[in-house]
Design an enzyme around this catalytic site. Structure first.
Site, PDB file in Angstrom:
ATOM      1  N   ALA A 264      17.773-117.860  26.119  1.00 47.41           N
ATOM      2  CA  ALA A 264      18.909-118.084  24.815  1.00 47.41           C
ATOM      3  C   ALA A 264      17.889-118.951  23.648  1.00 47.41           C
ATOM      4  CB  ALA A 264      20.006-119.047  25.301  1.00 47.41           C
ATOM      5  N   GLU A 267      14.799-115.728  22.720  1.00 45.47           N
ATOM      6  CA  GLU A 267      15.304-114.598  22.460  1.00 45.47           C
ATOM      7  C   GLU A 267      16.119-114.025  21.337  1.00 45.47           C
ATOM      8  OE1 GLU A 267      14.416-110.493  23.750  1.00 45.47           O
ATOM      9  OE2 GLU A 267      13.666-112.130  24.665  1.00 45.47           O
ATOM     10  N   SER A 269      17.011-115.918  18.569  1.00 42.28           N
ATOM     11  CA  SER A 269      16.240-116.322  17.414  1.00 42.28           C
ATOM     12  C   SER A 269      15.340-115.521  16.842  1.00 42.28           C
ATOM     13  CB  SER A 269      15.804-117.831  17.283  1.00 42.28           C
ATOM     14  OG  SER A 269      16.557-118.776  17.856  1.00 42.28           O
ATOM     15  N   CYS A 375      27.308-119.706  21.491  1.00 40.66           N
ATOM     16  CA  CYS A 375      25.927-120.205  21.565  1.00 40.66           C
ATOM     17  C   CYS A 375      25.746-121.638  21.345  1.00 40.66           C
ATOM     18  CB  CYS A 375      25.031-119.562  20.636  1.00 40.66           C
ATOM     19  SG  CYS A 375      23.395-119.933  20.727  1.00 40.66           S
ATOM     20  N   GLU A 384      15.981-122.421  12.633  1.00 47.03           N
ATOM     21  CA  GLU A 384      14.516-121.791  12.707  1.00 47.03           C
ATOM     22  C   GLU A 384      14.545-120.831  12.004  1.00 47.03           C
ATOM     23  OE1 GLU A 384      13.975-122.770  17.468  1.00 47.03           O
ATOM     24  OE2 GLU A 384      14.870-120.831  16.939  1.00 47.03           O
TER      25      GLU A 384
END
Length: 426
Positions: A264, A267, A269, A375, A384
């Protein structure tokens, strides 16, 4: 009239329509991979927002209201069986998997309250607003270094490989406590895990994938053992410290948590940045403007989350008989809950097929899920993406899509990951 001459009862038209719409759910077909909205979501909204797929033995829930209904009731729509395969694994494959830990113990992903609540509280300490904000200088350094390498290298680029995966991998590796040089191997093992659930992979391929997944678990077991003996300033050590004593996490529980968290952490992002780059580089003027307009970049990010959510669907299982929008669902049924489809519900998002940077309610998308399983790292992912796009734009102001580049996504039951983002720098 004889018995043979009697007309057979007509099938219920609504049920027939649910089956017809369920047949449109073909996640491994090229048409679906290219555009699930046009091939399935829009039709489902118009014809049967709660459909049924005999192929996957599952009810398909697509409207925004119905998806929210499922997500707000984890007691009725359980996540505990989330990692069960649609088609049971063959005995030989099970035997290979049981050389490691299979099934994985309940973690963040495959868990319900109250066990899930304890796990989430534990992990949420790593993603507080203060902790995430404090990571920005490190993320900016990673992003600037990667962008500078691209600016100094060959003019032909593949941005999924060269940037969008590398940046979040560096970040999550530093956060969790995994050596960055090991990340390519860990990603390969993660991919093996997902291949186990891919019906297009033959039995030999799945056996090889099982061996990879067992090797992945053994890697984590060894790393956890090292951190128990010699703690470091990382999430693995923090988790071990946080649960010392009678309520401490077992090695198997730690492995389950780390398998999900690492995936998580990079992948989703990477997939989001890849889809966003197609949107930004597809319009050179937009790429120019986002370098000077943080609000525009944020709007483009949220609209990309709506249209190309990294996680398109998660299954749930009913703990008792219920109904969704008048459709009867038996106890123990699989309910596929489509975040991606909910984001195309015209009742919530007018003209949903249009990329609209001025959408007034864009924040209502379910690109990061919703509810107790939303999330955990959404704020980190947004950071990010923002920092990554700003660094890329500053280093490569003349970046553009390669001639003939078009969106192409990897086949998946659950995810929406661009296969590649071919680009050229000026």
């Amino acid at each position: 009239m004889t018995d043979d001459a009697r007309p057979t009862p007509s099938p219920d038209p609504a049920e027939a329509e649910r089956l017809a719409v369920g047949g449109l759910f073909q996640p491994f077909s090229p048409v679906y991979q290219e555009d699930p909205a046009r091939s399935f979501y829009v039709e489902a909204h118009a014809r049967a927002p709660v459909a049924y797929s005999p192929q996957f033995f599952a009810y398909l829930v697509t409207s925004h209201a119905d998806v929210m209904h499922v997500l707000r009731d984890p007691a009725l729509f359980s996540s505990a069986r989330l990692l069960e395969p649609v088609v049971p694994f063959a005995p030989e494959l099970l035997a290979r998997l049981q050389k490691g830990t299979f099934p994985l113990p309940p973690g963040l992903f495959n868990n319900d309250p109250p066990s899930h609540t304890r796990a989430r509280l534990l992990f949420s300490k790593a993603f507080t607003p203060t902790r995430v904000a404090a990571m920005e200088p490190q993320i900016r350094r990673f992003a600037s270094e990667l962008a500078a390498e691209l600016a100094a290298g060959p003019p032909e680029l593949e941005l999924m490989r060269d940037f969008t995966f590398k940046l979040p991998m560096k970040v999550i590796a530093a956060l969790v406590g995994v050596p960055y040089e090991d990340m390519p191997q860990l990603k390969a093992w993660q991919d093996d895990w997902f291949r186990l659930y891919d019906p297009t992979v033959d039995e030999a391929g799945k056996l090889a994938a099982a061996d990879g997944f067992v090797a992945y678990q053994r890697y984590y077991a060894e790393l956890i053992g090292k951190r128990r003996a010699q703690p470091a300033d990382d999430l693995i050590s923090a988790l071990l410290r946080a649960r010392e004593g009678e309520d401490s996490l077992t090695t198997e529980e730690m492995i389950s948590h780390l398998v999900v968290l690492l995936f998580a952490g990079y992948e989703t992002s990477a997939s989001l940045m890849g889809s966003l780059l197609f949107a930004l580089l597809g319009e050179p003027e937009l790429w120019r403007r986002v370098g000077e307009d943080a609000a525009l970049l944020q709007a483009a990010t949220e609209e990309t989350l709506r249209m190309h959510a990294s996680v398109q669907m998660e299954p749930r299982h009913t703990t008792r008989a219920t109904s969704i929008s008048g459709v009867e669902i038996p106890a123990g049924a699989t309910v596929m809950t489509f975040f991606g489809a909910a984001n195309y519900d015209a009742h919530v998002f007018p003209d949903p097929l249009r990329f609209d940077l001025n959408r007034p309610n864009g924040a209502r998308h379910l690109g990061f899920g919703w509810g107790i399983h939303s999330c955990l790292g959404a704020s980190l992912a947004r950071l990010e993406v923002r920092v990554g796009m700003q660094a890329l734009r500053a280093a490569l102001p003349d970046l553009r899509l390669a001639e003939g580049a078009r969106r192409s996504y990897l086949p998946s039951l659950f995810f929406r990951t661009p296969a590649a983002v071919p680009a050229v720098r000026g």
